[in-house]
Design an enzyme around this catalytic site. Sequence first.
Site, short mmCIF file in Angstrom:
data_model
loop_
_atom_site.label_atom_id
_atom_site.label_comp_id
_atom_site.label_asym_id
_atom_site.label_seq_id
_atom_site.Cartn_x
_atom_site.Cartn_y
_atom_site.Cartn_z
N GLU A 1 0.65 -1.35 -0.13
CA GLU A 1 -0.09 -0.05 0.00
C GLU A 1 0.81 1.22 0.14
OE1 GLU A 1 -2.42 -1.03 3.33
OE2 GLU A 1 -1.27 0.19 4.63
N CYS A 2 0.52 2.17 -0.85
CA CYS A 2 1.02 3.46 -0.98
C CYS A 2 2.84 3.40 -1.14
CB CYS A 2 0.83 4.36 0.07
SG CYS A 2 1.02 6.02 -0.35
N GLY A 3 3.46 3.72 -0.16
CA GLY A 3 4.91 3.81 -0.13
C GLY A 3 5.38 2.34 -0.27
N SER B 1 -1.67 -0.68 -4.40
CA SER B 1 -2.48 0.51 -4.53
C SER B 1 -1.90 1.61 -3.67
CB SER B 1 -3.88 0.21 -4.28
OG SER B 1 -4.76 1.43 -4.26
#
Length: 448
Positions: free
Chosen positions: A332-334, A427
């Site tokens: 997720e993200c980073g 994501s």
Amino acid sequence: MLAPSVSCPALLVAAPASGQGKTTLTAALARLASRRGLRVRVFKCGPDFLDPQWLALASGHPVHNVDLWMTGEPDVRQRLYAAAQQSDLILVEGVMGLFDGQPSAADLAQRWGLPVLAVMDASATSDTLAALAYGLRHYRPGLPWAGVLANRVGSARHGEMVAQSLGEGFLGAVLRDAGPPLPERHLGLLQAAELPDALSRLDAWADALEATPLGQFSAVDWQRYAVDFPAPESSGEPSDDAALRPLAGRRVAVARDAAFSFIYPANLETLTQLGATLAFFSPLADDPVPPADAVWLPGGYPELHAAALSAATRCAQSLRDHVDAGRPLWAECGGMMPLFDTLIDKAGQSHALWGLLPGAVMMQARLAALGPQQWSPDGRVAPLRGHTFHYSRCETALPPLDHAQAMRGGLASPGEAVYGRQRLRASYFHAWMPSSPEAVALLLGVQA
């Protein structure tokens, strides 16, 4: 029969807007109370990974997020009740301005009867601060109120003027140079662990707060802010029912270091309550993925460590091997960013990354996305609730498998893309795992 409740002094620390100093002074109050031997528990309103790190350092306890939408009222109720059972003081730091957001910090204060302590920047004002405080207190009828803590006053005389203007609502004034600042970068405050003098910074602010009327409160004084916290409808204890522990016997490897540190403590709790055994590893140290059935790459600051992550070839190969073996990986993200071929930092320098997903991630000066979102991995189980907040964008020829839903005013619209191959899912969406244990089991468990 009415459910039992537990009484505990509590404050919701809010402000007219972001940037008034509420995190610093919430942490200072927690540190001061802790130094005096009080058992203090702190919560953060809304989605946030950075403020809770400072609040945890100040209080000596993990800091959980509370939000009427993302975490949900039953979760908030259970956590506040548990804290009230073992605390002498509960502090909840608000988010943005007191009435900003849907739901807002004011909604949380009214729902649980939390008296509002308004931290207000007194720079370049005196009597007008009282007018603004009056507006905050009376804008919404029935809002519980404690008073005002004036921040960044220019002198002792300035503080006296503010005190006279505020009258009974005055709980103290803190000089603008009372302590060293808590430094910031593009996503918010620096992580507390990055500063070797982090605790001494909080002590300096706690010393300044100690000289205020609020800082002189005795145990009797705190009782004026006692709140009755109702018992949750269920215990929240993990069940022995195997059906409710779908990750029993499974080992989940979790990346955790300076580049991957955006981890809600509640997410780790959820994984263990679902039966998983957790194994932590550091991509920055080029640790290979430990033997595991599933991997979680949480968010963080990979852009600040792009060179080290580019050199983490052993870790990258172990992740590729994990995915090629058909095992699940949630990023997720980073945690997603280094999975692409390339990361271009803010200076425009290109770094070859891990190549599990095709394309490039580029840092940019402007915020790319912000707000609440939700996502169901299969469209059938209850969606995971969470949020998005990032300054990078990705360019890839890989078509998304799905999209999260952006939530505004109760209405859903297309949100962050969800990419994947085999059992890998990635994501920009940050998930609050307690919101849907079924979705977590689907992401990291045995595929049906």
